[in-house]
Design a protein around this motif. Structure first.
Motif, short mmCIF file in Angstrom:
data_model
loop_
_atom_site.label_atom_id
_atom_site.label_comp_id
_atom_site.label_asym_id
_atom_site.label_seq_id
_atom_site.Cartn_x
_atom_site.Cartn_y
_atom_site.Cartn_z
N LEU A 12 0.82 -1.20 0.00
CA LEU A 12 0.11 0.07 -0.08
C LEU A 12 0.77 1.15 -0.14
O LEU A 12 1.87 1.42 0.81
CB LEU A 12 -0.90 -0.05 1.34
N GLN A 13 0.58 2.19 -0.99
CA GLN A 13 1.35 3.57 -0.95
C GLN A 13 0.45 4.60 -0.70
O GLN A 13 -0.97 4.61 -1.12
CB GLN A 13 1.78 3.49 -2.22
N THR A 14 0.90 5.72 -0.22
CA THR A 14 -0.03 7.02 -0.19
C THR A 14 0.83 8.07 -0.83
O THR A 14 2.00 8.10 -0.93
CB THR A 14 -0.20 7.52 1.35
N PRO A 15 0.17 9.02 -1.58
CA PRO A 15 0.92 9.93 -2.43
C PRO A 15 1.12 11.38 -1.55
O PRO A 15 0.60 11.78 -0.60
CB PRO A 15 -0.45 10.35 -3.25
N VAL A 16 2.51 12.06 -2.11
CA VAL A 16 2.82 13.37 -1.80
C VAL A 16 2.79 14.20 -2.97
O VAL A 16 3.23 14.00 -3.85
CB VAL A 16 4.12 13.36 -1.11
N ILE A 17 1.71 15.10 -2.77
CA ILE A 17 1.56 16.01 -4.17
C ILE A 17 1.97 17.35 -3.96
O ILE A 17 1.61 18.02 -2.94
CB ILE A 17 0.20 15.80 -4.37
N ARG A 18 2.69 17.94 -4.94
CA ARG A 18 3.25 19.20 -4.67
C ARG A 18 2.44 20.28 -5.56
O ARG A 18 2.33 19.94 -6.86
CB ARG A 18 4.70 19.35 -5.02
N THR A 33 -1.78 10.99 4.07
CA THR A 33 -1.32 9.76 5.22
C THR A 33 -2.41 8.50 5.39
O THR A 33 -3.70 8.82 5.28
CB THR A 33 -1.23 10.40 6.64
N ALA A 34 -1.90 7.54 5.75
CA ALA A 34 -2.66 6.45 6.22
C ALA A 34 -3.05 6.25 7.76
O ALA A 34 -1.82 6.55 8.35
CB ALA A 34 -2.14 4.92 5.83
N HIS A 35 -3.78 6.06 8.26
CA HIS A 35 -3.90 6.33 9.58
C HIS A 35 -3.48 4.84 10.24
O HIS A 35 -3.40 4.81 11.57
CB HIS A 35 -5.54 6.24 10.10
N VAL A 36 -3.00 3.81 9.81
CA VAL A 36 -2.56 2.58 9.92
C VAL A 36 -1.45 2.36 9.02
O VAL A 36 -1.60 2.45 7.89
CB VAL A 36 -3.29 1.51 10.33
N GLY A 37 -0.29 1.92 9.62
CA GLY A 37 0.83 1.35 8.79
C GLY A 37 1.98 1.01 9.29
O GLY A 37 1.86 0.83 10.71
N GLU A 38 3.01 0.74 8.70
CA GLU A 38 4.29 -0.05 9.48
C GLU A 38 4.79 1.18 10.22
O GLU A 38 4.69 2.29 9.68
CB GLU A 38 5.13 -0.63 8.37
N ALA A 39 5.59 1.19 11.34
CA ALA A 39 6.09 2.08 12.06
C ALA A 39 7.20 2.95 11.27
O ALA A 39 7.33 4.25 11.32
CB ALA A 39 6.71 1.55 13.27
N SER A 40 8.04 2.25 10.33
CA SER A 40 9.06 2.76 9.57
C SER A 40 8.29 3.97 8.53
O SER A 40 8.97 4.81 8.23
CB SER A 40 9.68 1.70 8.89
N TYR A 41 6.92 3.80 8.25
CA TYR A 41 6.31 4.58 7.13
C TYR A 41 6.03 5.79 7.91
O TYR A 41 6.45 7.03 7.38
CB TYR A 41 5.13 3.81 7.01
N TYR A 42 5.87 5.94 9.33
CA TYR A 42 5.56 7.05 9.98
C TYR A 42 6.93 7.78 10.36
O TYR A 42 7.01 9.04 10.35
CB TYR A 42 4.84 6.96 11.28
N MET A 242 4.68 7.20 -1.17
CA MET A 242 5.39 6.56 -0.10
C MET A 242 4.91 5.09 0.54
O MET A 242 3.68 4.91 0.40
CB MET A 242 5.45 7.60 1.15
N ASN A 243 5.68 4.15 0.75
CA ASN A 243 5.28 2.77 1.04
C ASN A 243 4.60 2.78 2.55
O ASN A 243 5.49 3.12 3.45
CB ASN A 243 6.47 1.58 1.03
N VAL A 244 3.31 2.21 2.67
CA VAL A 244 2.90 2.25 4.03
C VAL A 244 3.02 0.80 4.54
O VAL A 244 3.53 0.91 5.51
CB VAL A 244 1.26 2.41 3.83
#
Length: 265
Positions: A12-18, A33-42, A242-244
């Motif tokens: 799962l991936q979330t976008p960063v849009i400029r 942002t996803a409200h749940v994800g791997e700790a490394s994602y945050y 970004m990888n969630v």
């Protein structure tokens, strides 16, 4: 069409849009942002936002914080009874998904810096706009989902598998249209309007003028926020992803959902 999330090779991936304003040159970076994800994602999200702030951007974020005590003191009994409904409805599911997938909740591991600005509604504003009776009705309906005969382990397995299916559905362009068509009850429509559309408008209206901005917000809000920025004169410059976290396999998720769904009432 704006994509809230995407799935690549099971991740799962979330976008960063400029965005850049066509006249002023001011930039707005939407960090979905996803409200749940791997700790490394945050960890990666926090490091990226910190770098953007160090470069001069003002960081604004999503969080339905508490209204002042004096405001709640004059709230009605119905409003006070509905105070924590919207947060509680998501937290039970988030906890189960995290236990199943080995992920973390955003609120548990991601810390807002003191210099960042909350541009979201307060809990009392949300209750009043969504209406207390709507929230209480949704709480009763939502509580029934986990008030089943499933053990905790099986309920967690169901939640993790359901996440594996739902996130893939959300990544499809037509999913929002399908959800809108199949949402018949007025309570859900009213809540979704406030939860998404009204909060989007509140955030955009409270962005600081004359500065580059980072807007850290739930990925489900991105299409509405992007439309508002475009209407205000901003133009999309580029997107990174970004990888969630890794989702469970689709077919195994479908079989688990089908196995335990009858036990839910």
């Amino acid at each position: 069409m704006m994509r809230k999330v995407r799935v690549r090779r099971g991740v799962l991936q979330t976008p960063v849009i400029r965005y850049r304003h066509r006249h002023t040159g001011r930039t707005v970076t939407l960090v979905g942002t996803a409200h749940v994800g791997e700790a490394s994602y945050y960890d990666r999200l926090h490091a990226m936002v910190t770098r953007l702030e160090a470069a001069g951007a003002v960081v604004c974020y999503e969080w339905i914080g508490p209204a002042a005590a004096e405001e709640w003191a004059v709230a009605s009994a119905g409003e006070r009874a509905a105070r924590d409904v919207s947060r509680a409805m998501g937290e039970a599911t988030f906890r189960r998904v995290c236990r199943s997938l080995g992920w973390a909740e955003q609120g548990e591991v991601f810390r807002f810096a003191p210099s960042w600005r909350n541009v979201d509604m307060t809990d009392l504003e949300l209750v009043r706009l969504a209406r207390p009776e709507t929230l209480r009705g949704l709480r009763e309906a939502f509580g029934d989902v986990w008030g089943s005969s499933l053990t905790q382990d099986r309920a967690d397995a169901f939640a993790g598998a359901a996440a594996g299916v739902v996130f893939r559905l959300v990544s499809l362009d037509w999913f929002d249209l399908l959800r809108h068509i199949t949402t018949w009850d007025d309570a859900s429509r009213q809540f979704n309007r406030v939860e998404v559309e009204e909060r989007n408008a509140h955030a955009l209206a409270n962005l600081p003028a004359g500065a580059d901005v980072v807007l850290l917000w739930g990925a489900g809000h991105l299409p509405g926020l992007a439309a508002g920025l475009k209407q205000a004169g901003h133009r999309r410059q580029g997107t990174t992803w970004m990888n969630v976290g890794r989702l469970p396999a689709l077919w195994a998720s479908i079989k688990t959902v089908a196995k335990y769904l009858p036990a839910l009432r």
